[in-house]
Design a protein around this motif. Structure first.
Motif, PDB file in Angstrom:
ATOM      1  N   SER A  21       0.829  -1.216   0.000  1.00 47.69           N
ATOM      2  CA  SER A  21       0.000   0.000   0.000  1.00 47.69           C
ATOM      3  C   SER A  21       0.855   1.254   0.000  1.00 47.69           C
ATOM      4  N   ILE A  22       1.998   1.204   0.679  1.00 51.30           N
ATOM      5  CA  ILE A  22       2.918   2.353   0.662  1.00 51.30           C
ATOM      6  C   ILE A  22       3.506   2.536  -0.727  1.00 51.30           C
ATOM      7  N   THR A  26       2.812   5.885  -3.237  1.00 50.11           N
ATOM      8  CA  THR A  26       3.880   6.868  -3.034  1.00 50.11           C
ATOM      9  C   THR A  26       4.715   7.027  -4.295  1.00 50.11           C
ATOM     10  N   ILE A  98      -2.014   1.950   4.080  1.00 46.05           N
ATOM     11  CA  ILE A  98      -1.920   3.343   3.639  1.00 46.05           C
ATOM     12  C   ILE A  98      -2.767   3.552   2.385  1.00 46.05           C
ATOM     13  N   ARG A  99      -3.470   4.677   2.340  1.00 45.88           N
ATOM     14  CA  ARG A  99      -4.383   4.944   1.230  1.00 45.88           C
ATOM     15  C   ARG A  99      -3.988   6.184   0.433  1.00 45.88           C
ATOM     16  N   ILE A 102       2.615   8.518   1.179  1.00 46.79           N
ATOM     17  CA  ILE A 102       3.171   8.597   2.534  1.00 46.79           C
ATOM     18  C   ILE A 102       3.960   9.887   2.746  1.00 46.79           C
ATOM     19  N   TRP A 187      -4.343   9.678  10.292  1.00 50.74           N
ATOM     20  CA  TRP A 187      -3.101   8.961  10.042  1.00 50.74           C
ATOM     21  C   TRP A 187      -2.943   7.714  10.908  1.00 50.74           C
ATOM     22  N   ASN A 188      -3.861   7.477  11.816  1.00 51.47           N
ATOM     23  CA  ASN A 188      -3.864   6.221  12.579  1.00 51.47           C
ATOM     24  C   ASN A 188      -5.304   5.948  12.972  1.00 51.47           C
ATOM     25  N   LYS A 202      -6.581   8.156   6.163  1.00 60.54           N
ATOM     26  CA  LYS A 202      -5.466   8.005   5.242  1.00 60.54           C
ATOM     27  C   LYS A 202      -4.635   6.762   5.567  1.00 60.54           C
ATOM     28  N   ASN A 203      -4.802   6.276   6.777  1.00 56.70           N
ATOM     29  CA  ASN A 203      -4.113   5.061   7.208  1.00 56.70           C
ATOM     30  C   ASN A 203      -5.083   4.263   8.067  1.00 56.70           C
TER      31      ASN A 203
END
Length: 238
Positions: A21-22, A26, A98-99, A102, A187-188, A202-203
């Motif tokens: 996903s990263i 990215t 991750i969407r 990064i 982000w989490n 986003k994560n």
């Protein structure tokens, strides 16, 4: 951008999904490194001992508390791995996805801090998680599951890593309170706990267990299909 991901061989799928996903989202080059306990032991950075009971539950010999993954403590070795200078690095639990790019996360770094994280106020109701590992409630739960870190400012030594209790490590008592910065919740985002109407995640953090883990508290979430698609695309590659 250097990214450390906690690795537990019993859930290689989680690592594969997060890594893919990263890379998929990215544009710039990233350096992804697994935090794997045997690697740290070979470097003589990590010597905590533990036992595994008849149910497969891990128990730390130092604080005599249960823990759920092979990187529960090992994550805190990141500042010890090499001379980073002022470089900012990222640690992530493997049960994330991750969407977005990064780089958006790295761009949030504030040089005022030693570490930045999402400051959850989570009080889990579940007694077990993942593949039926015991759920440990403690202050600042999940803060350390995603950490932007400037290793040169993180006051972690081999003694601290190997002797402090899990609770004190996860509470980030190794830095002054004023040096812990806050990141936005997206982000989490804790799947199954956080309200998706409050932000656009986003994560995604499958903190109760990734969709392939059929534990007692497994929850179906709206991101499960996306997670399975990422796994198919990754081929399950380490």
């Amino acid at each position: 951008m250097r990214i450390y991901i906690g690795y537990d061989p019993r859930d290689n799928n989680a690592y594969a999904v997060l890594k893919h996903s990263i890379l998929k989202n990215t544009r710039e080059e990233v350096d992804i490194i697994p935090i794997w306990e045997p690697m740290l032991r070979q470097k003589n950075l990590y010597w905590r001992t533990y036992r595994v009971d008849e149910k497969g539950q891990y128990w730390d010999d130092k604080d005599r508390k249960p823990f759920s993954t092979m990187f529960s403590f090992a994550r805190f070795a990141v500042p010890l791995l090499e001379d980073f200078g002022d470089e900012v690095v990222l640690f992530m639990d493997s049960d994330m996805m991750i969407r977005v790019d990064i780089k958006e996360l790295f761009s949030l770094w504030d040089p005022e801090y030693a570490v930045m994280c999402v400051k959850h106020k989570q009080k889990p109701e579940e007694s077990v998680k993942m593949d039926n590992k015991l759920q440990q409630p403690y202050p600042r739960k999940n803060w350390s599951s995603l950490m932007l870190m400037r290793p040169s400012m993180c006051n972690i030594t081999p003694y601290i890593l190997n002797n402090w209790s899990g609770a004190d490590l996860h509470k980030m008592l190794w830095v002054p309170e004023e040096e812990i910065g806050a990141l936005p919740k997206e982000w989490n985002f804790l799947a199954g706990h956080d309200d998706p109407s409050q932000c656009d995640p986003k994560n995604i953090h499958h903190t109760l267990g990734t969709p392939d883990m059929l534990g007692l508290n497994a929850k179906v979430t709206q991101w499960d299909d996306e997670w399975w698609s990422m796994l198919d695309e990754s081929g399950g590659a380490f």
